[in-house]
Write an enzyme that holds these catalytic residues in place. Structure first.
Site, PDB file in Angstrom:
ATOM      1  N   LYS A  81      35.548  45.136  44.017  1.00  0.00           N
ATOM      2  CA  LYS A  81      35.058  43.785  43.833  1.00  0.00           C
ATOM      3  C   LYS A  81      33.794  43.371  44.435  1.00  0.00           C
ATOM      4  CE  LYS A  81      39.213  41.623  42.376  1.00  0.00           C
ATOM      5  NZ  LYS A  81      39.483  40.955  41.211  1.00  0.00           N
TER       6      LYS A  81
ATOM      7  N   TYR B 120      43.649  49.316  46.544  1.00  0.00           N
ATOM      8  CA  TYR B 120      44.102  48.033  47.062  1.00  0.00           C
ATOM      9  C   TYR B 120      45.333  47.790  47.794  1.00  0.00           C
ATOM     10  CZ  TYR B 120      48.324  46.675  44.164  1.00  0.00           C
ATOM     11  OH  TYR B 120      49.384  46.791  43.426  1.00  0.00           O
TER      12      TYR B 120
ATOM     13  N   GLU C 296      43.747  41.355  30.703  1.00  0.00           N
ATOM     14  CA  GLU C 296      44.773  40.835  30.148  1.00  0.00           C
ATOM     15  C   GLU C 296      44.686  40.677  28.570  1.00  0.00           C
ATOM     16  OE1 GLU C 296      44.149  37.858  33.532  1.00  0.00           O
ATOM     17  OE2 GLU C 296      46.044  37.157  32.895  1.00  0.00           O
TER      18      GLU C 296
ATOM     19  N   GLN D 174      39.950  49.467  41.749  1.00  0.00           N
ATOM     20  CA  GLN D 174      40.947  48.586  42.395  1.00  0.00           C
ATOM     21  C   GLN D 174      42.605  49.236  42.573  1.00  0.00           C
ATOM     22  OE1 GLN D 174      41.017  44.815  40.410  1.00  0.00           O
ATOM     23  NE2 GLN D 174      42.581  43.767  41.686  1.00  0.00           N
TER      24      GLN D 174
ATOM     25  N   GLU E 294      36.664  32.675  36.430  1.00  0.00           N
ATOM     26  CA  GLU E 294      37.149  31.794  37.716  1.00  0.00           C
ATOM     27  C   GLU E 294      36.084  30.423  37.558  1.00  0.00           C
ATOM     28  OE1 GLU E 294      37.820  33.603  41.236  1.00  0.00           O
ATOM     29  OE2 GLU E 294      38.617  35.450  40.401  1.00  0.00           O
TER      30      GLU E 294
ATOM     31  N   HIS F 251      47.954  34.529  35.356  1.00  0.00           N
ATOM     32  CA  HIS F 251      47.237  35.709  35.620  1.00  0.00           C
ATOM     33  C   HIS F 251      48.141  36.508  36.451  1.00  0.00           C
ATOM     34  CE1 HIS F 251      44.055  38.308  36.774  1.00  0.00           C
ATOM     35  NE2 HIS F 251      44.272  37.962  37.996  1.00  0.00           N
TER      36      HIS F 251
ATOM     37  N   THR G 290      29.531  39.406  42.449  1.00  0.00           N
ATOM     38  CA  THR G 290      30.222  38.232  42.023  1.00  0.00           C
ATOM     39  C   THR G 290      29.299  37.153  41.647  1.00  0.00           C
ATOM     40  OG1 THR G 290      31.903  38.677  43.671  1.00  0.00           O
ATOM     41  CG2 THR G 290      32.063  36.361  42.685  1.00  0.00           C
TER      42      THR G 290
ATOM     43  N   TYR H 222      43.996  33.049  44.142  1.00  0.00           N
ATOM     44  CA  TYR H 222      44.812  33.960  43.073  1.00  0.00           C
ATOM     45  C   TYR H 222      45.827  33.111  42.396  1.00  0.00           C
ATOM     46  CZ  TYR H 222      47.492  38.275  41.463  1.00  0.00           C
ATOM     47  OH  TYR H 222      48.189  39.151  41.000  1.00  0.00           O
TER      48      TYR H 222
ATOM     49  N   ASP I 290      38.452  34.415  47.972  1.00  0.00           N
ATOM     50  CA  ASP I 290      38.936  34.248  46.399  1.00  0.00           C
ATOM     51  C   ASP I 290      40.358  34.170  46.298  1.00  0.00           C
ATOM     52  OD1 ASP I 290      38.487  34.343  43.766  1.00  0.00           O
ATOM     53  OD2 ASP I 290      38.503  36.460  43.726  1.00  0.00           O
TER      54      ASP I 290
ATOM     55  N   THR J 129      41.463  34.371  38.756  1.00  0.00           N
ATOM     56  CA  THR J 129      41.364  34.362  37.357  1.00  0.00           C
ATOM     57  C   THR J 129      42.072  33.124  36.455  1.00  0.00           C
ATOM     58  OG1 THR J 129      41.214  36.701  37.589  1.00  0.00           O
ATOM     59  CG2 THR J 129      41.622  35.717  35.421  1.00  0.00           C
TER      60      THR J 129
ATOM     61  N   ASP K  60      34.237  37.020  38.740  1.00  0.00           N
ATOM     62  CA  ASP K  60      34.669  38.011  39.858  1.00  0.00           C
ATOM     63  C   ASP K  60      34.636  39.423  39.180  1.00  0.00           C
ATOM     64  OD1 ASP K  60      35.637  39.205  41.930  1.00  0.00           O
ATOM     65  OD2 ASP K  60      37.477  38.433  41.526  1.00  0.00           O
TER      66      ASP K  60
ATOM     67  N   ARG L 171      53.033  46.179  38.239  1.00  0.00           N
ATOM     68  CA  ARG L 171      54.037  46.422  39.246  1.00  0.00           C
ATOM     69  C   ARG L 171      55.381  46.369  38.318  1.00  0.00           C
ATOM     70  NH1 ARG L 171      50.211  43.632  42.389  1.00  0.00           N
ATOM     71  NH2 ARG L 171      50.519  41.720  41.467  1.00  0.00           N
TER      72      ARG L 171
ATOM     73  N   ARG M  49      38.731  47.786  37.524  1.00  0.00           N
ATOM     74  CA  ARG M  49      40.067  48.042  37.623  1.00  0.00           C
ATOM     75  C   ARG M  49      40.527  49.224  38.097  1.00  0.00           C
ATOM     76  NH1 ARG M  49      41.208  42.736  38.005  1.00  0.00           N
ATOM     77  NH2 ARG M  49      40.322  41.704  36.153  1.00  0.00           N
TER      78      ARG M  49
ATOM     79  N   GLU N  55      36.178  38.573  35.556  1.00  0.00           N
ATOM     80  CA  GLU N  55      37.247  37.582  35.650  1.00  0.00           C
ATOM     81  C   GLU N  55      36.911  36.266  35.440  1.00  0.00           C
ATOM     82  OE1 GLU N  55      39.564  38.198  39.424  1.00  0.00           O
ATOM     83  OE2 GLU N  55      40.821  39.835  38.551  1.00  0.00           O
TER      84      GLU N  55
END
Lengths: 422, 422
Positions: free
Chosen positions: B257, B248, B368, B244, B205, B137, B261, B132, B130, B354, B237, B146, B241, B203
């Site tokens: 995840k 992660y 989002e 995650q 995708e 996104h 899927t 990114y 997968d 995503t 996907d 972050r 959250r 997500e």
């Protein structure tokens, strides 16, 4: 002097071999131009199970499971068939049953000297997951790359951290791998460069092979986990440290690992390892409910790493450690893997994560042994290594030491070829 | 009025169907108690290629490739056979060749109404990766989790960031999934709790299916990449959250995840998508050498996400976006994936990451769309959703809009079941 059972194949009885009658690991081999099939290592010989099956000497429930190029068909038959097959093989190779020993033509057809055969990847691997279960390793890495004062990340003592690996590039011992090219970000440069890895490393690991499918949405408990394990292998999780450092935030290692992972050709069964189960390591804090375990899930397996520098005659032992010190057990790894509902499949490979002990001579990677290259190891003959150079060969060995015998894993061996011109 | 070719199957010609003569996507279906086999969607019908093959109407080079339960055998035959098969199907379904149209018995045997058939996972997936690759996104996520000031990580503009996903839990559209259990760390608690995910998300995708093996140690260039792509699917996907966020660091998402899927059942071929290639998005800085590309590798694919709240009659469209805005192209993804020497295999699934546009109504996840649940979306009827609730259903659709027709992907649909009691 023990009273353990011996084989009429003398080389299985010398106390030094990795493959005594008590081991009987499974692999895939080819010889004499025949197609790959299932074999069992015994002393310095390989026993052809397709031939034994053809001769009607193996359990009826396993009929036809041995002439393919992976162990998957046999593994999928389940634990009762594994046990019955092991009992049959023990009887045939001990001489309790004379059907093989007493039949010279069959012996000639079914037994090949190990030095004559080619060993293949033993399992068709639908999924490869790699854990990170040595507290010493996680601490050493955290100290170097993150915060020396808070080396262990807050989630580490709660989660048997793992990530999805790349199954396509899992190769059998002996496969040579090219040094990977990739993106490397040097500290004083604004942008990364593209070129051959400069910090190529090994990681000493073991892996277990999943022996039973689980369904999507059906977690496997720690108590049920042993039912889902077929056996174990040695595993070298080759790692490109410079590529890894630049790529791994936020989604984890990718190209730094996917260029190749090597495993040993013989799968040692959980049944053979049974006498070497040990108490679980102390865990503090007590794990969350789904990670608690009653059974003894640690295994006493001695491990060593040898490095043969390019051009050198001999390999030098650069690390010695033991699998039993791993913080998270395989049962906990599998329970964690499936607790979300994720399914596992027969043949899945679950890597332990780098196995590092508490002393500097027991670390499972050059990253740790040389403190990220700053303190190179000196090899006999004077060669120094911070990381691997082209032509270097890494050999990992493992065994359980019994009273007068050992259950060995053989070795996982790999040599580094120069990078491909990019 | 266009002069494009039409089919004697009228439902393929209405300009609204996802499956006109110009599409011809491949899938695996079963009906009438027959074993799963390869089918092609045409209007509101499914064409049984195993029956056509049996009747000798498909290319000799593809003989026997259509009666299995995955597309892999057909895909492995390679691009010239894909093209020849497409030409044959176009001739048979347009009526240029009357062998099917003019044979009522064969028509009855080979054509099933789509509403009568069961669709299966189209591909046996040896590996799932997968990426990114949407800048919007990555920026949105970085802003929330972050540093709002430096939302995009330094490596993002250099690397088509990707990670290994879990292939075992890729399921076909329509498969219901249990809300995953896992570790959740609340801000004011010292330790994580174990329980059902509270921030369950989708997500949006797309994914491409690898059409050609590459060898270990043999990178695929951006120029060669299209040769290695068979077709594309829609991909959801699913993401937990809260799980995650706690798990992660440092090795990437895992249990958040791996519980499932979902992909759409019809694989739209790259050949059908050819008219919808577009100029690549501007990239600054210019990518490193191995990521540069000459060909137009962007694709103009309209996408939408619908959410049907538990108990609601109708689904509401909560996002509309387009695939062409992705920063990194599929050719760059594949070049990056293999540049280390990692091999890919027929059937590998490569998720895009995503797909988020620039406006708040074009984001590809609830994370989002609702700013991590803080600004729930309001659905017709008044239901509000920060994240998914039990019984909610997510539907994703995609299509390329041509002049008077569209090349559609159908849909990927999935409904959330309550968590399993832990």
């Amino acid at each position: 002097m023990t009273d353990r059972k011996t084989s009429w194949i003398e080389s299985a009885n010398d106390g030094q071999t990795d493959f005594p009658l008590q081991n009987l690991p499974y692999g895939i081999f080819s010889a004499n131009g025949k197609t790959p099939r299932v074999g069992v290592a015994i002393g310095d010989m390989v026993l052809d199970l397709a031939v034994l099956d053809e001769a009607g000497l193996l359990p009826a429930a396993a009929k036809g499971a041995f002439d393919g190029d992976s162990l998957n068909r046999f593994i999928a038959l389940g634990k009762p068939v594994w046990s019955e097959t092991r009992q049959r093989l023990t009887a045939l190779l001990s001489g309790d049953d004379k059907a093989l020993e007493g039949n010279p033509a069959l012996r000639a057809a079914a037994l090949a000297p190990a030095s004559w055969v080619t060993l293949h990847l033993p399992v068709q691997i639908p999924g490869y997951t790699d854990f990170y279960s040595s507290k010493e390793h996680a601490t050493n890495v955290g100290r170097m790359f993150r915060d020396p004062e808070n080396a262990l990340l807050p989630n580490w003592l709660e989660i048997p951290i793992g990530y999805n690996g790349r199954a396509s590039s899992v190769v059998v011992s002996g496969t040579e791998l090219h040094r990977p090219n990739g993106q490397i970000k040097l500290p004083n440069e604004a942008r990364p460069l593209f070129g051959p890895c400069r910090k190529l490393d090994f990681e000493l690991e073991m892996g277990f092979i999943v022996g039973k499918d689980s369904a999507l949405g059906a977690p496997v408990s720690t108590a049920a986990a042993p039912e889902h394990m077929f056996g174990m292998v040695l595993l070298n999780d080759w790692s490109a440290r410079d590529i890894q450092q630049w790529e791994y935030v936020p989604l984890g290692p990718f190209n730094s690992k996917t260029f190749g992972t090597s495993i040993s050709p013989w799968v040692v069964t959980m049944e053979a390892l049974e006498p070497f189960r040990r108490d679980n390591p102390a865990q503090s804090p007590e794990p969350l409910s789904y990670l608690r375990q009653q059974a003894r899930n640690a295994y006493d397996i001695d491990l060593e790493v040898l490095l043969r520098a390019d051009g050198a005659e001999d390999a030098a032992t650069i690390s010695r450690t033991n699998f039993k010190a791993m913080y998270w057990t395989m049962a906990q790894q599998l329970a964690h893997h499936t607790v979300s509902g994720c399914n596992v499949r027969v043949g899945d490979l679950m890597g332990s994560g780098t196995i590092s002990g508490t002393t500097p001579d027991s670390y499972g990677s050059l990253l740790e042994l040389t403190r990220n290259g700053a303190e190179p190891v000196t090899l006999p003959g004077g060669a120094k290594r911070g990381f691997l150079e082209d032509g270097d060969e890494v050999v990992m060995r493992g065994w359980c030491q019994g009273d007068g015998y050992r259950i060995g894993f053989g070795e996982v061996r790999g040599r580094i070829l120069p990078a491909i011109a990019a």
